[in-house]
Design a protein around this motif. Structure first.
Motif, PDB file in Angstrom:
ATOM      1  N   GLN A  61       0.805  -1.218   0.000  1.00  0.00           N
ATOM      2  CA  GLN A  61       0.000   0.000   0.000  1.00  0.00           C
ATOM      3  C   GLN A  61       0.846   1.280   0.000  1.00  0.00           C
ATOM      4  O   GLN A  61       0.315   2.357  -0.150  1.00  0.00           O
ATOM      5  CB  GLN A  61      -0.988   0.008   1.165  1.00  0.00           C
ATOM      6  N   ARG A  86      -4.962  -3.391   4.175  1.00  0.00           N
ATOM      7  CA  ARG A  86      -5.001  -4.846   3.995  1.00  0.00           C
ATOM      8  C   ARG A  86      -6.455  -5.329   3.954  1.00  0.00           C
ATOM      9  O   ARG A  86      -6.798  -6.230   3.196  1.00  0.00           O
ATOM     10  CB  ARG A  86      -4.197  -5.534   5.112  1.00  0.00           C
ATOM     11  N   GLU A  89      -7.938  -4.638   0.556  1.00  0.00           N
ATOM     12  CA  GLU A  89      -7.442  -5.648  -0.381  1.00  0.00           C
ATOM     13  C   GLU A  89      -8.191  -6.974  -0.162  1.00  0.00           C
ATOM     14  O   GLU A  89      -8.570  -7.656  -1.116  1.00  0.00           O
ATOM     15  CB  GLU A  89      -5.924  -5.811  -0.162  1.00  0.00           C
ATOM     16  N   ARG A  92     -11.551  -6.957  -1.728  1.00  0.00           N
ATOM     17  CA  ARG A  92     -11.446  -7.195  -3.171  1.00  0.00           C
ATOM     18  C   ARG A  92     -11.281  -8.695  -3.455  1.00  0.00           C
ATOM     19  O   ARG A  92     -11.949  -9.260  -4.323  1.00  0.00           O
ATOM     20  CB  ARG A  92     -10.268  -6.405  -3.757  1.00  0.00           C
ATOM     21  N   GLU A  93     -10.413  -9.355  -2.681  1.00  0.00           N
ATOM     22  CA  GLU A  93     -10.186 -10.792  -2.869  1.00  0.00           C
ATOM     23  C   GLU A  93     -11.475 -11.593  -2.602  1.00  0.00           C
ATOM     24  O   GLU A  93     -11.808 -12.507  -3.354  1.00  0.00           O
ATOM     25  CB  GLU A  93      -9.098 -11.297  -1.900  1.00  0.00           C
TER      26      GLU A  93
END
Lengths: 275, 20
Positions: A61, A86, A89, A92-93
């Motif tokens: 990041q 985190r 992210e 998104r995953e």
């Protein structure tokens, strides 16, 4: 033939889990037990090792615009901002994983949003347990290890952020699930038909029923010596809801009291009117 | 829909980076 379909479903979910998530439990456990053959993670256990560690541990990041201004802020705030990035992210995953669940993208789009809004944090804390042991947590894709004592030593209320997750992870990890079990479990979590505000519940419940059958069979095949594992795992879903409720309350407190801190817009969206 | 625009975007685009 029905069993074969359920096995194929479990296999499909495991494949997309491997594609969607950057650090698997298998890899994390190998790092935590020193069995990777690569260098051991850098251990952060106090402010000095945190400062030193920042040179070794690369944070994805850091390349995000707007992070430069964070460097002058208090350590607790900087750590929290990294946790947030985190988490973004991870959302998104998890979204990518959700889209791969058979039938998910056929659901009403608003219901897909609702399922993610309520499900992502439960999935985050289930998969975070893979990176934890009783003494600490892997960070930065396994390059670092931050101790539980260090996190507990941060000033209030930051010291309260991770402790409930450690307590949950110790109990959850004692079930000894592997990545192929977790893949089906998180699909079950996402497809919860009792989330507030769902428009069309029936197709979600039908999909979840199928996932639950796949999970039960998966656990029977993968853990023949643990006959009550399925029931135990379903009980953990209640604990996860409790952890998320407390987590969101703490974030809302931080938002009010820590004026230096920005909550990421995606996390704000998810937290707003959640519980 | 406005309330959850980033989630909508994540659902509709493949692996789009989440901007700030």
């Amino acid at each position: 033939p029905e069993c074969a379909d359920l096995r194929a479903l479990a296999k499909h979910l495991y494949d997309s889990y491997l594609k969607s998530f950057s650090l698997t439990k298998a890899k994390a456990r190998a790092i935590l037990t020193g069995k990777t053959g690569e260098k051991a993670p850098f251990v952060i256990y106090d402010m000095n090792s945190l400062m030193t560690g920042q040179q070794f541990v690369s944070y994805k990041q850091n390349s995000v615009p707007g992070q430069g201004q964070e460097q002058n802020k208090e350590v607790e705030i900087q750590l929290f901002q990294r946790c947030q990035f985190r988490s973004v992210e991870a959302v998104r995953e998890i979204t990518e994983f959700a889209k791969s669940i058979p039938g998910f993208i056929g659901l009403d789009l608003n219901d897909q949003v609702t399922l993610l809004k309520y499900g992502v944090h439960e999935v985050i804390f289930s998969t975070l347990a893979s990176l934890m042991n009783k003494d600490g947590v892997l960070i930065s894709d396994g390059q670092g290890f931050m101790t539980r004592e260090f996190l507990k030593s941060l000033r209030k209320p930051f010291c309260e952020l991770m402790e409930p997750k450690f307590e949950f992870s110790v109990k959850f990890n004692s079930l000894e699930l592997d990545d192929s079990d977790l893949a089906v479990f998180i699909a079950v979590i996402i497809l919860s038909g009792d989330r507030p505000g769902l428009v069309n519940v029936k197709p979600i419940e039908d999909l979840q029923d199928n996932m639950l059958q796949a999970l039960e069979l998966q656990l029977k095949m993968n853990h023949p010596d643990a006959p009550h594992l399925f029931a135990k795992l379903l009980q953990k879903m209640t604990d996860l809801r409790q952890i998320v409720t407390e987590h969101v309350q703490l974030l809302q407190l931080l938002k009010k009291t820590e004026l230096e801190m920005n909550i990421h817009p995606l996390l704000q969206e998810i937290m707003k009117d959640l519980y | 829909k406005e309330k959850h625009k980033i989630l909508h975007r994540l659902l509709q685009n493949s692996s789009s980076p989440v901007d700030l």
